[in-house]
Scaffold this active site. Structure first.
Site, PDB file in Angstrom:
ATOM      1  N   CYS A 257       1.057   1.785   0.314  1.00 11.92           N
ATOM      2  CA  CYS A 257       1.464   0.603   1.076  1.00 11.92           C
ATOM      3  C   CYS A 257       2.982   0.440   1.155  1.00 11.92           C
ATOM      4  O   CYS A 257       3.470  -0.450   1.851  1.00 11.92           O
ATOM      5  CB  CYS A 257       0.840  -0.651   0.474  1.00 11.92           C
ATOM      6  SG  CYS A 257      -0.963  -0.561   0.363  1.00 11.92           S
ATOM      7  N   HIS A 413       5.579  -8.732  -0.779  1.00 15.42           N
ATOM      8  CA  HIS A 413       4.450  -7.888  -0.406  1.00 15.42           C
ATOM      9  C   HIS A 413       3.252  -8.785  -0.094  1.00 15.42           C
ATOM     10  O   HIS A 413       2.580  -8.593   0.920  1.00 15.42           O
ATOM     11  CB  HIS A 413       4.144  -6.920  -1.556  1.00 15.42           C
ATOM     12  CG  HIS A 413       3.144  -5.871  -1.231  1.00 15.42           C
ATOM     13  ND1 HIS A 413       3.261  -5.039  -0.144  1.00 15.42           N
ATOM     14  CD2 HIS A 413       1.989  -5.508  -1.860  1.00 15.42           C
ATOM     15  CE1 HIS A 413       2.235  -4.198  -0.117  1.00 15.42           C
ATOM     16  NE2 HIS A 413       1.447  -4.476  -1.134  1.00 15.42           N
ATOM     17  N   HIS A 451      -2.654  -6.900   6.406  1.00 12.88           N
ATOM     18  CA  HIS A 451      -2.057  -5.797   5.653  1.00 12.88           C
ATOM     19  C   HIS A 451      -2.277  -4.491   6.410  1.00 12.88           C
ATOM     20  O   HIS A 451      -3.386  -3.956   6.453  1.00 12.88           O
ATOM     21  CB  HIS A 451      -2.702  -5.732   4.275  1.00 12.88           C
ATOM     22  CG  HIS A 451      -2.000  -4.831   3.303  1.00 12.88           C
ATOM     23  ND1 HIS A 451      -1.027  -3.938   3.681  1.00 12.88           N
ATOM     24  CD2 HIS A 451      -2.145  -4.672   1.952  1.00 12.88           C
ATOM     25  CE1 HIS A 451      -0.590  -3.284   2.622  1.00 12.88           C
ATOM     26  NE2 HIS A 451      -1.248  -3.713   1.574  1.00 12.88           N
TER      27      HIS A 451
END
Length: 612
Positions: A257, A413, A451
Site C-alpha cells: 500500500c 494512511h 483504499h
C-alpha cells in the site's frame, strides 16, 4: 547543493473524479466551495459519464466517492463460482457427443449413442463442479464515477482496466501541464527522463493475470495478451511506449500500500542527484474484482455489510450505510477497496523555471523503513515511527522549528481498520510529542475515496496539493467522534473541514503503511515555500522570467481544463507511430543522437570509482 524535485502537473482518475484542475480534490470539499467552483466541479464530473450538470446535481454526486457496488464489472448479488458435488457411482449422464472430454475420465463408459448424444455410465464416485452464484459479503467500494469507462476512450484492444486507467491518467497529467512536450524534449537528452509507475497487485481482471488463471477453469482459452499485459510494471511500459515515447529509465518499485511513495522516492532521489531532470511517477490500481474482495474479506480486513450493520445497530434486512463504510480513527470494522490512477510530473527546479512550468509544490524527500523482526507479516511494526519522525525532522531542517509546529499537517494512511486507528494514531501522537507539536491537523482521504492499495498515496498527494490551492483540509465526515483507543493527545484528527490560509501551511506529511512492513512517509513542501526557496537559490530576476513564461503555460492549461468540463479529451495513445529503428540513431564513440531530443546521449563517461 541538491536539485529540488518540483511537482509541475498532476493527472488521473479516482472515485472523486478527474485529478487535473483539482477537480477530484474539489469533490471532497464540494460542500464548502463557492458557487463557481462547485458548478465547475459538477461539470467536470458529469463530463466523465455524459451526465447533465443542470439535470441532477444529486445524481452526479451520488455516482462518485464510496458507494454501493454498481455492478458495472460484475454482479455483486450473484458472484459466479463452482459448487462442488459428488455424482454417485452407477449413475448415468447424457452429453452432446462433441462435448466429450478426450481422454474420458477414469470410470466413465460410453453406453449408448443416438442423434449426436451420448449416454455415459459412471462406475465410481465422480466429483463435479456446478456453476452457481452467491452474494458478495462486501458491497461498499470506491469505484470510478458510474458510467466512466476509460477503455472506451481509445483503441484499447482488451487492455486490463488498470492499464486503460493509466492511459487516461498519464494523459491527463501531460495535458494539464500546459507544456509543449515536443519542445520540452528539445531541452533534454533521452536518459534525463524517467518513468516509475506500476500496479502493486498487477492486473488481476480478466484481460490480465486474472483471466490467464481463470480461463481454462471456465472452459475458455488463454489469450495471447493476458500474460504480458498482466505484469505489474506495465503502467510504466505503456507510458513510455504510447504516451511519452520515452527511451529513459523505467520500472516500478513495489511496497504494497506504500507503492506510490516507493516510486516517488526513486524519482526524488534521481532528480536530487542530477541523474534525471524529468520524472513521471504514479500508480494505477483496479482491485475491485470478486477474487480480490474474497482475499481481503477472508483476512477480515474489509468492511462487510454485516459488520457495518452491527456498528450502526441495524437489523439484518436493513441496508448498511455504504457511503460511510470507511471510518478512519472512529469505531470501524475494516477498509474499503477502491480504484484509482494517479500520476505526477516532477522536474528539477532549474528545468521547471526554464520552461515556465506551474509549481504545485515540491517533495522534500520520501523516507522508507521496514519493520524489522515481526510476529506476523500483516501486523504493523516499528518502521513507521522512523519514517514519520525522519520526515518531520527534515521539515524542521528546511523550514524551521516554528513551521513544523504551526504550519504543517498530516495526510494519514487512515485505512478504517481497528488496528490502524490505534497504531497510526500512536505513531503520529508520539512524533508530535517529541517535536513539540500540539493540535497537529490530521486528514484521512480514504474516508471519501476508499483504499486504492498501491495508488493510495497518490489520492493523499492529490488532496494535499488541493489543500494548498483552496485552503481546506478535508475532514473525516464518516465518523461522529474518535474511538476510545485512538491516541490523540497532540493531534487534531479532523471531523470536519478545516479552513486554513495556504500561506500559513507550508509542510505536509503524506504517510503510508504497507502490508508486510512497507512504511513510507513523504515530506511535501507548499508552492509558496517552494517559490521562496527558488527565489533564494536563483534570484528575483530568474523568478520574474519564470513568471512571464508561466503565463503562456497557464493559458494552455486553462484551455485544457475548460475542455475537461465539457467533454473527455482524447487520451494520448500513439500506437505504432514514431517508432524508432537503428537507422534513426546517429552513433559514434562519443554520443548517440536520437530524433526528437535536443541533446544527445553522452558516451564520454567518467570513471565513478577510484583509479587502479
Amino acid at each position: 547543493m541538491s536539485r529540488l524535485p518540483v511537482i509541475v502537473a498532476q493527472g488521473g482518475i479516482s472515485s472523486a473524479g478527474r485529478t487535473s484542475g483539482f477537480y477530484g480534490y474539489r469533490r471532497l470539499v464540494i460542500d464548502k466551495l463557492g458557487r463557481a467552483d462547485r458548478v465547475e466541479t459538477l461539470e467536470a464530473l458529469a463530463s466523465l459519464f455524459e451526465g447533465d450538470p443542470e439535470a441532477g446535481e444529486q445524481s452526479i454526486l451520488a455516482n462518485s466517492l464510496i458507494r454501493r457496488l454498481d455492478n458495472q464489472s460484475f454482479n455483486s448479488d450473484a458472484i459466479y463460482y463452482h459448487h462442488p458435488v459428488t455424482l454417485q457411482q452407477d449413475s448415468e449422464i447424457v452429453l452432446a457427443g462433441r462435448r466429450l472430454p478426450d481422454p474420458l475420465p477414469e470410470g466413465w463408459e460410453i453406453k449408448h449413442r443416438e442423434n449426436g448424444r451420448v449416454t455415459i455410465g459412471i462406475s465410481a464416485n465422480q466429483p463435479l463442479m456446478l456453476p452457481s452464484s452467491r452474494p458478495s459479503p462486501v458491497n461498499a467500494a470506491g469505484q470510478l464515477p458510474t458510467g466512466f469507462k476509460p477503455e472506451k476512450l481509445y483503441q484499447s484492444r482488451h487492455h486490463p482496466k488498470a492499464l486503460a486507467m493509466t492511459v487516461f491518467g498519464a494523459s491527463d497529467a501531460i495535458g494539464s501541464s500546459g507544456l509543449d512536450w515536443s519542445l520540452l524534449k528539445k531541452r533534454l537528452s533521452p536518459e534525463q527522463i524517467a518513468v516509475y509507475a506500476g500496479s502493486a497487485m498487477s492486473q488481476l481482471d480478466y484481460n490480465g493475470n486474472g483471466g490467464m488463471l481463470q480461463a481454462r477453469l471456465l472452459g475458455k482459452r488463454v489469450t495471447s495478451k493476458q500474460c504480458p499485459l498482466g505484469f505489474a510494471e506495465m503502467s510504466a511500459d505503456f507510458i513510455n511506449a504510447y504516451i511519452l515515447g520515452s527511451l529513459g529509465t523505467t520500472g516500478t518499485s513495489m511496497g504494497a500500500c506504500a507503492t506510490l511513495l516507493y516510486n516517488l522516492q526513486q524519482g526524488v532521489a534521481d532528480i536530487r542527484s542530477g541523474k534525471h531532470r524529468l520524472v513521471v511517477v504514479g500508480n494505477s490500481e483496479a482491485p475491485i474484482t470478486p477474487e480480490i474482495i474474497d482475499g481481503y474479506a477472508t483476512m477480515g480486513a474489509l468492511a462487510s455489510d454485516q459488520a457495518l450493520r452491527a456498528l450502526d445497530q441495524l437489523g439484518s434486512e436493513s441496508c448498511p450505510d455504504w457511503r460511510k463504510a470507511c471510518r478512519p480513527f472512529g469505531n470501524n470494522c475494516g477498509f474499503t477497496l477502491a480504484e484509482s490512477a494517479q500520476y505526477f510530473v516532477l522536474m528539477d527546479d532549474e528545468l521547471a523555471l526554464e520552461c515556465g512550468a506551474e509549481i504545485l509544490g515540491a517533495v522534500g524527500d520520501v523516507f522508507i523503513n521496514a519493520d524489522g523482526y515481526k510476529k506476523s507479516i500483516s501486523a504493523p511494526g516499528a518502521g513507521n515511527y522512523l519514517t514519520v519522525a525522519r520526515a518531520a525532522a527534515l521539515g524542521r531542517a528546511i523550514a524551521g522549528e516554528e513551521a513544523l509546529r504551526f504550519e504543517s499537517f498530516v495526510q494519514a494512511h487512515g485505512t478504517g481498520t481497528p488496528q490502524n486507528r490505534v497504531t497510526e494514531s500512536h505513531i503520529l501522537d508520539e512524533v508530535a510529542r517529541v517535536f513539540g507539536i500540539k493540535n497537529w491537523p490530521v486528514s484521512a482521504v480514504k474516508s471519501y475515496v476508499g483504499h486504492s492499495l498501491g495508488a493510495a498515496a497518490g489520492d493523499q498527494l492529490m488532496s494535499t496539493l488541493g489543500v494548498w490551492r483552496y485552503g481546506l483540509i478535508p475532514g473525516i465526515n464518516t465518523i461522529d467522534g474518535l474511538a476510545d483507543d485512538v491516541h490523540a493527545n497532540q493531534l487534531n484528527i479532523l471531523l470536519s473541514h478545516l479552513q486554513i490560509d495556504p500561506a500559513d501551511m507550508n509542510l505536509a506529511l503524506v504517510n503510508s503503511k504497507g502490508f508486510g512492513g512497507n512504511n513510507a512517509t513523504a515530506l511535501m513542501l507548499s508552492p509558496q515555500l517552494t517559490e521562496k526557496m527558488l527565489k533564494a537559490k536563483h534570484g528575483s530576476r530568474t523568478m520574474m522570467q519564470w513568471q512571464q513564461e508561466r503565463e503562456k503555460t497557464l493559458v494552455v492549461q486553462g484551455d485544457y481544463l475548460d475542455r475537461c468540463r465539457q467533454e473527455i479529451p482524447d487520451p494520448i495513445y500513439q500506437f505504432g507511430s514514431g517508432v524508432l529503428s537503428e537507422q534513426d540513431l546517429e552513433m559514434d564513440h562519443q554520443r548517440i543522437t536520437v530524433p526528437g531530443y535536443g541533446k544527445p546521449v553522452d558516451l564520454e563517461l567518467d570513471n565513478p570509482f577510484w583509479k587502479f
